[in-house]
Design a protein around this motif. Sequence first.
Motif, PDB file in Angstrom:
ATOM      1  N   ILE A 170       0.848  -1.189   0.000  1.00 55.42           N
ATOM      2  CA  ILE A 170       0.000   0.000   0.000  1.00 55.42           C
ATOM      3  C   ILE A 170       0.883   1.238   0.000  1.00 55.42           C
ATOM      4  N   ASN A 171       0.267   2.376  -0.252  1.00 53.71           N
ATOM      5  CA  ASN A 171       0.933   3.664  -0.101  1.00 53.71           C
ATOM      6  C   ASN A 171       0.667   4.221   1.292  1.00 53.71           C
ATOM      7  N   PRO A 172       1.682   4.886   1.878  1.00 58.28           N
ATOM      8  CA  PRO A 172       3.063   5.006   1.430  1.00 58.28           C
ATOM      9  C   PRO A 172       3.801   3.658   1.559  1.00 58.28           C
ATOM     10  N   THR A 173       4.728   3.403   0.650  1.00 57.04           N
ATOM     11  CA  THR A 173       5.438   2.130   0.651  1.00 57.04           C
ATOM     12  C   THR A 173       6.590   2.179   1.656  1.00 57.04           C
ATOM     13  N   VAL A 174       6.222   2.326   2.910  1.00 56.98           N
ATOM     14  CA  VAL A 174       7.174   2.333   4.012  1.00 56.98           C
ATOM     15  C   VAL A 174       6.754   1.300   5.043  1.00 56.98           C
ATOM     16  N   THR A 175       7.581   1.111   6.052  1.00 59.06           N
ATOM     17  CA  THR A 175       7.490  -0.070   6.914  1.00 59.06           C
ATOM     18  C   THR A 175       6.234  -0.138   7.766  1.00 59.06           C
ATOM     19  N   TRP A 176       5.965   0.879   8.555  1.00 59.08           N
ATOM     20  CA  TRP A 176       4.864   0.768   9.516  1.00 59.08           C
ATOM     21  C   TRP A 176       3.489   0.701   8.842  1.00 59.08           C
ATOM     22  N   PRO A 177       3.208   1.522   7.839  1.00 54.86           N
ATOM     23  CA  PRO A 177       1.909   1.382   7.183  1.00 54.86           C
ATOM     24  C   PRO A 177       1.673  -0.013   6.618  1.00 54.86           C
ATOM     25  N   ASN A 178       2.699  -0.595   6.005  1.00 53.28           N
ATOM     26  CA  ASN A 178       2.509  -1.899   5.372  1.00 53.28           C
ATOM     27  C   ASN A 178       2.500  -3.048   6.367  1.00 53.28           C
ATOM     28  N   HIS A 179       3.257  -2.942   7.451  1.00 59.61           N
ATOM     29  CA  HIS A 179       3.127  -3.957   8.492  1.00 59.61           C
ATOM     30  C   HIS A 179       1.723  -3.940   9.087  1.00 59.61           C
ATOM     31  N   THR A 180       1.149  -2.758   9.198  1.00 57.75           N
ATOM     32  CA  THR A 180      -0.214  -2.658   9.719  1.00 57.75           C
ATOM     33  C   THR A 180      -1.210  -3.267   8.744  1.00 57.75           C
ATOM     34  N   THR A 181      -1.005  -3.056   7.456  1.00 51.95           N
ATOM     35  CA  THR A 181      -1.873  -3.663   6.444  1.00 51.95           C
ATOM     36  C   THR A 181      -1.802  -5.184   6.476  1.00 51.95           C
ATOM     37  N   LEU A 182      -0.613  -5.729   6.667  1.00 52.98           N
ATOM     38  CA  LEU A 182      -0.455  -7.182   6.664  1.00 52.98           C
ATOM     39  C   LEU A 182      -1.243  -7.860   7.778  1.00 52.98           C
ATOM     40  N   ILE A 183      -1.591  -7.133   8.840  1.00 52.29           N
ATOM     41  CA  ILE A 183      -2.332  -7.753   9.937  1.00 52.29           C
ATOM     42  C   ILE A 183      -3.747  -7.191  10.090  1.00 52.29           C
ATOM     43  N   THR A 184      -4.151  -6.298   9.180  1.00 50.93           N
ATOM     44  CA  THR A 184      -5.525  -5.781   9.220  1.00 50.93           C
ATOM     45  C   THR A 184      -6.284  -6.024   7.919  1.00 50.93           C
ATOM     46  N   GLY A 185      -5.581  -6.117   6.799  1.00 42.59           N
ATOM     47  CA  GLY A 185      -6.234  -6.209   5.498  1.00 42.59           C
ATOM     48  C   GLY A 185      -6.775  -4.880   5.022  1.00 42.59           C
ATOM     49  N   LEU A 186      -6.316  -3.774   5.623  1.00 37.13           N
ATOM     50  CA  LEU A 186      -6.803  -2.443   5.289  1.00 37.13           C
ATOM     51  C   LEU A 186      -5.646  -1.550   4.860  1.00 37.13           C
TER      52      LEU A 186
ATOM     53  N   ALA B 138     -13.921  -5.821   8.395  1.00 39.63           N
ATOM     54  CA  ALA B 138     -13.666  -4.591   7.646  1.00 39.63           C
ATOM     55  C   ALA B 138     -12.797  -4.835   6.414  1.00 39.63           C
ATOM     56  N   ALA B 139     -12.075  -5.941   6.381  1.00 37.26           N
ATOM     57  CA  ALA B 139     -11.215  -6.248   5.236  1.00 37.26           C
ATOM     58  C   ALA B 139     -12.078  -6.681   4.056  1.00 37.26           C
ATOM     59  N   LYS B 140     -11.938  -6.004   2.932  1.00 41.08           N
ATOM     60  CA  LYS B 140     -12.805  -6.247   1.777  1.00 41.08           C
ATOM     61  C   LYS B 140     -12.190  -7.175   0.735  1.00 41.08           C
ATOM     62  N   GLN B 141     -10.857  -7.332   0.758  1.00 37.47           N
ATOM     63  CA  GLN B 141     -10.219  -8.222  -0.204  1.00 37.47           C
ATOM     64  C   GLN B 141     -10.401  -9.676   0.244  1.00 37.47           C
ATOM     65  N   PRO B 142     -10.569 -10.595  -0.707  1.00 37.34           N
ATOM     66  CA  PRO B 142     -10.785 -11.993  -0.328  1.00 37.34           C
ATOM     67  C   PRO B 142      -9.484 -12.681   0.077  1.00 37.34           C
ATOM     68  N   PRO B 143      -9.585 -13.736   0.869  1.00 34.91           N
ATOM     69  CA  PRO B 143      -8.383 -14.539   1.158  1.00 34.91           C
ATOM     70  C   PRO B 143      -7.896 -15.239  -0.099  1.00 34.91           C
ATOM     71  N   LEU B 144      -6.675 -15.717  -0.037  1.00 41.03           N
ATOM     72  CA  LEU B 144      -6.068 -16.427  -1.165  1.00 41.03           C
ATOM     73  C   LEU B 144      -6.506 -17.893  -1.114  1.00 41.03           C
ATOM     74  N   ILE B 145      -7.785 -18.111  -1.431  1.00 34.08           N
ATOM     75  CA  ILE B 145      -8.390 -19.438  -1.312  1.00 34.08           C
ATOM     76  C   ILE B 145      -7.642 -20.454  -2.164  1.00 34.08           C
ATOM     77  N   GLU B 146      -7.155 -20.011  -3.321  1.00 32.82           N
ATOM     78  CA  GLU B 146      -6.476 -20.937  -4.229  1.00 32.82           C
ATOM     79  C   GLU B 146      -5.192 -21.500  -3.630  1.00 32.82           C
ATOM     80  N   ALA B 147      -4.675 -20.852  -2.574  1.00 30.78           N
ATOM     81  CA  ALA B 147      -3.450 -21.340  -1.940  1.00 30.78           C
ATOM     82  C   ALA B 147      -3.719 -22.256  -0.758  1.00 30.78           C
ATOM     83  N   LEU B 148      -4.960 -22.294  -0.287  1.00 35.63           N
ATOM     84  CA  LEU B 148      -5.278 -22.995   0.953  1.00 35.63           C
ATOM     85  C   LEU B 148      -5.678 -24.435   0.715  1.00 35.63           C
ATOM     86  N   GLN B 149      -5.326 -25.292   1.677  1.00 42.78           N
ATOM     87  CA  GLN B 149      -5.713 -26.709   1.637  1.00 42.78           C
ATOM     88  C   GLN B 149      -7.213 -26.846   1.875  1.00 42.78           C
TER      89      GLN B 149
END
Length: 448
Positions: A77-93, A437-448
């Motif tokens: 996501i933007n900005p492409t820096v550490t804290w915003p993207n670490h937060t996205t990885l655990i919120t989906g937002l 609140a996360a609107k993007q779908p999970p990566l179902i194609e990767a899951l068992q």
Amino acid sequence: MPNPRLWIVLPVALSFALQLATAHAQNDGSAAIRGPIVVLITIDGFPARALNDPRLPMPTLRTLEANGAHADAMQPINPTVTWPNHTTLITGLDAAQHHVVANGLILFPGNGAAPQVKQWVPEDQLVHARTLYDAAAEKDMTTGQVDWAAIYKAKNIRWQFAERPIADGPISTDLIKQRLVTKDQLVHFADDSSPAWRDEIWTDAAIDILTRHTPNLLLFHLLQTDTLQHEYGPMSSAAYAAYAYADSCLARLVNAARSAGLLDRITFVIASDHGFASYRHFVRLDVGLAQQGQSANIWIHPEDGSALLYIRNRSERAARTPKLKSYFETMPGVAAVYTNQEARQFGIPSLEATDQAPDLYLTAKTDYAFIEGTDGPLVQQIDPPRGTHGYLNTDPDMQALFIASGAHIRHGVNLGSISNLRVAPTIAAILGVSLPAAKQPPLIEALQ
């Protein structure tokens, strides 16, 4: 069904050393004895394009990739820096929703003093979103974190070993008892130490949390790759050495999980927060402001490939925004200048939603980076080139790493190009928790 194919083969000497290192980390009775385990590991600044280089010295990562699912590129996501993207990885937002736009909380003093970016503020003052560890806690699952970003004093993290660890905390005590570190070293953890040593101790802490306390969710951040790429540039000899060291940390953690008998329950998700680009020119935006006599009531927070500009006096916004936009659009090294309204298309939060939102969002041209200060010329060429990030997330060099492998992941899946907004929903699906609140779908194609 669990995936039995996650077997990383290490040299005999290293395996023996790992057995010794984990011998003291017997489970203390606090472990999650059933249910899935997800370990989310970030290798800071690892560029997706590095995976295509046959010289990449990362056999553990390669094996995880081959025995699981991977993306050719993951858009941050933007900005492409550490804290915003670490937060996205655990919120989906994105930042428009979680409001983390910098590596800390931007504080605007009411006395006219200069704003500052403060890191050590409680998580609930910084992250305005539901996280994976919040969702896990609601299901009575346990959680842990090592060197994760934007997580200080998070209420729903059970086991913590922070970027600045507490010297008498429970995980610190474990490591001291195992003679992996001394209390004095922990007190002075960030003082006169090396990035590689800190990654080593963080890995020791991750192993301890995983094997002794066994949370359902463990967040683990490796940082040396970012530090060395900033100084020496991406895909440099120093960068490849950092990649190799990160791989050795991954190997230690995977082998510890095997020794603890966890591989039939565990999924490793390895990601990066952003990619990296090279640059040869500094741009001092504050110098340009001073040259135009525009510094009053203006504060700029440069993030190398982008910058956040704030007009401190709200009554001046309407008049000054178009003038500042026009001026910066003509400045050398500036690729584009967006008003807050325009920047919302890139996931930047609105002025109405949070005081973290900038009035103008500036992006740098290729080969240029924004820095703070007025000590020096407007534009300065540097040699040798350095590395950075912060550019728009559509930049190919900003694309990040994504690999998932383990008990809940299918074998040999190529996901193509994905968004990092899908990582948290995927982990939520594995854990059986909810992120509504996360609107993007999970990566179902990767899951068992």
